[in-house]
Motif scaffolding. Structure first.
Motif, PDB file in Angstrom:
ATOM      1  N   TYR A   1      66.363   0.195  43.732  1.00  0.00           N
ATOM      2  CA  TYR A   1      66.032   1.080  42.621  1.00  0.00           C
ATOM      3  C   TYR A   1      66.496   2.520  42.840  1.00  0.00           C
ATOM      4  O   TYR A   1      66.389   3.343  41.942  1.00  0.00           O
ATOM      5  N   ARG A   2      66.981   2.837  44.021  1.00  0.00           N
ATOM      6  CA  ARG A   2      67.398   4.219  44.285  1.00  0.00           C
ATOM      7  C   ARG A   2      68.637   4.619  43.499  1.00  0.00           C
ATOM      8  O   ARG A   2      69.022   5.779  43.479  1.00  0.00           O
TER       9      ARG A   2
ATOM     10  N   HIS B   1      71.342  -1.785  34.976  1.00  0.00           N
ATOM     11  CA  HIS B   1      70.934  -3.126  34.546  1.00  0.00           C
ATOM     12  C   HIS B   1      70.752  -4.039  35.760  1.00  0.00           C
ATOM     13  O   HIS B   1      69.798  -4.819  35.837  1.00  0.00           O
ATOM     14  N   THR B   2      71.674  -3.931  36.724  1.00  0.00           N
ATOM     15  CA  THR B   2      71.563  -4.742  37.944  1.00  0.00           C
ATOM     16  C   THR B   2      70.297  -4.410  38.708  1.00  0.00           C
ATOM     17  O   THR B   2      69.620  -5.298  39.240  1.00  0.00           O
TER      18      THR B   2
ATOM     19  N   THR C   1      74.718  -0.484  43.651  1.00  0.00           N
ATOM     20  CA  THR C   1      75.607   0.677  43.500  1.00  0.00           C
ATOM     21  C   THR C   1      77.023   0.367  43.966  1.00  0.00           C
ATOM     22  O   THR C   1      77.839   1.270  44.118  1.00  0.00           O
ATOM     23  N   ARG C   2      77.321  -0.919  44.136  1.00  0.00           N
ATOM     24  CA  ARG C   2      78.613  -1.314  44.695  1.00  0.00           C
ATOM     25  C   ARG C   2      79.788  -0.931  43.804  1.00  0.00           C
ATOM     26  O   ARG C   2      80.827  -0.478  44.295  1.00  0.00           O
ATOM     27  N   ALA C   3      79.648  -1.082  42.499  1.00  0.00           N
ATOM     28  CA  ALA C   3      80.758  -0.775  41.595  1.00  0.00           C
ATOM     29  C   ALA C   3      81.142   0.701  41.664  1.00  0.00           C
ATOM     30  O   ALA C   3      82.316   1.050  41.795  1.00  0.00           O
ATOM     31  N   THR C   4      80.137   1.580  41.578  1.00  0.00           N
ATOM     32  CA  THR C   4      80.412   3.012  41.636  1.00  0.00           C
ATOM     33  C   THR C   4      80.958   3.422  42.995  1.00  0.00           C
ATOM     34  O   THR C   4      81.899   4.218  43.086  1.00  0.00           O
ATOM     35  N   LEU C   5      80.372   2.869  44.063  1.00  0.00           N
ATOM     36  CA  LEU C   5      80.857   3.195  45.401  1.00  0.00           C
ATOM     37  C   LEU C   5      82.305   2.741  45.598  1.00  0.00           C
ATOM     38  O   LEU C   5      83.108   3.449  46.227  1.00  0.00           O
TER      39      LEU C   5
END
Length: 360
Positions: free
Chosen positions: A51-52, A106-107, A282-286
């Motif tokens: 959730y962070r 959403h994830t 947060t994998r996509a943004t990272l």
């Protein structure tokens, strides 16, 4: 000596900055509302890495909007068309970033429990948790952000056209009419602009890792903290070296830029089975930030090599004096007619220019 033109003295300049300020207000309000709704939901534990992504989303956009405002004011102050182009590219990247945040939120809020769901997500206390309800509550505010940034992007492109013509004589005033000098100065401007965007990209990646993924007690957390001042020092060294034409420092900075490409190993950790659960929300943004950071750094290295080749070719004074460097017309009056003149009138947009003699 004629006074320098005040910052934001034309309608196009004020409209350009006003658009960015309005966008920042709307986007940050939308992100803050999203964060508040999630924070007020007692079934969500913001201390859990899944959730962070929400507070990280807020922090990233605060950083991005402040950075864009600073870059815009700096570009208008320097009459720097190249930096304005960089801002338009940054604006497009913000649209992508805001769109990715919709997917990642959403994830984080709606976790479909199946065989691929990470163990860390299954371990979250979910008594009374209604992910779809919370998601539908925050979704409209998330959608507003990319729409607002997109509309602002079109407005900024329109004002850029006006500013492009307004700043048309700026480089001429700095380096004169010599085409070779003009080209060298443009590469110097590109180099400085890339270093500024390198700063944002690196801070963006580090912020996401520190807030969302890494544990305070991990060795990777300490290494990420230690890398921040080192990279910032590298960027400052490269900027100083290219401006003052210090060959030894520039060569050292270029070598470090190539060495920094090993940071791409992070992409493996984002997707390998043993660690992918830590990056799930947060994998996509990272991934986007890491790839863009690497490409920016590689482009900075390439432009830096070109700037290094231009050292000691007569551009040093123009780099350090900027638009306050003596105009060509004044130099011709002194050389041809022996007139003594202290005139160093800076570029003034929107005012008629005196006839000038072009020397190739």
């Amino acid at each position: 000596m004629a006074p320098a033109e005040p910052l934001l003295s034309t309608r196009a300049q004020r409209a350009f900055i006003g658009t960015i300020v309005l966008q920042a207000i709307v986007v940050l309000v939308m992100v803050s509302i999203t964060f508040r709704f999630v924070q007020e939901d007692h079934t969500v534990d913001l201390k859990h890495s899944t959730y962070r992504t929400i507070p990280c989303y807020l922090a990233l956009f605060i950083l991005a909007e402040l950075f864009e405002l600073f870059m815009a004011l700096d570009a208008l102050r320097l009459r720097n068309v190249i930096q304005l182009i960089g801002i338009l590219c940054f604006q497009a990247a913000m649209i992508v970033m805001a769109s990715l945040q919709i997917h990642e939120t959403h994830t984080a809020l709606v976790n479909t429990i199946d065989s691929r769901t990470p163990v860390s997500i299954l371990a979250i206390p979910r008594f009374g948790y209604d992910g779809p309800r919370l998601w539908h509550k925050v979704e409209p505010f998330l959608i507003v952000s990319p729409i607002m940034i997109g509309l602002s992007w079109f407005a900024l492109m329109y004002f850029f056209r006006v500013l492009y013509h307004e700043f048309g004589w700026a480089i001429f005033h700095v380096v004169g009419a010599n085409p070779a000098m003009k080209t060298m100065y443009q590469y110097y401007q590109i180099m400085i602009c890339l270093l500024k965007f390198d700063f944002f990209a690196f801070i963006g990646v580090s912020m996401q890792l520190l807030i969302v993924v890494l544990q305070d007690s991990s060795a990777e957390f300490g290494l990420t903290i230690a890398a921040i001042p080192i990279v910032l020092l590298l960027l400052a060294m490269a900027g100083t070296a290219v401006q003052r034409e210090i060959k030894s420092v520039m060569a050292f900075s270029l070598v470090l830029m190539l060495a920094a490409q090993v940071y791409l190993y992070k992409l493996v950790r984002f997707y390998e089975p043993s660690s992918e659960s830590a990056y799930i929300s947060t994998r996509a943004t990272l991934t986007v930030f890491t790839v863009v950071s690497s490409l920016l750094l590689f482009a900075t290295f390439g432009v830096g090599v070109r700037c290094f080749a231009d050292f000691d070719k007569g551009l040093h004074s123009s780099k350090n004096h900027g638009q306050y460097y003596k105009p060509v017309a004044t130099q011709l009056r002194e050389n041809l007619f022996g007139e003594s003149s202290d005139s160093k009138a800076p570029y003034s947009a929107g005012t008629p220019m005196e006839p000038r003699i072009s020397i190739e």
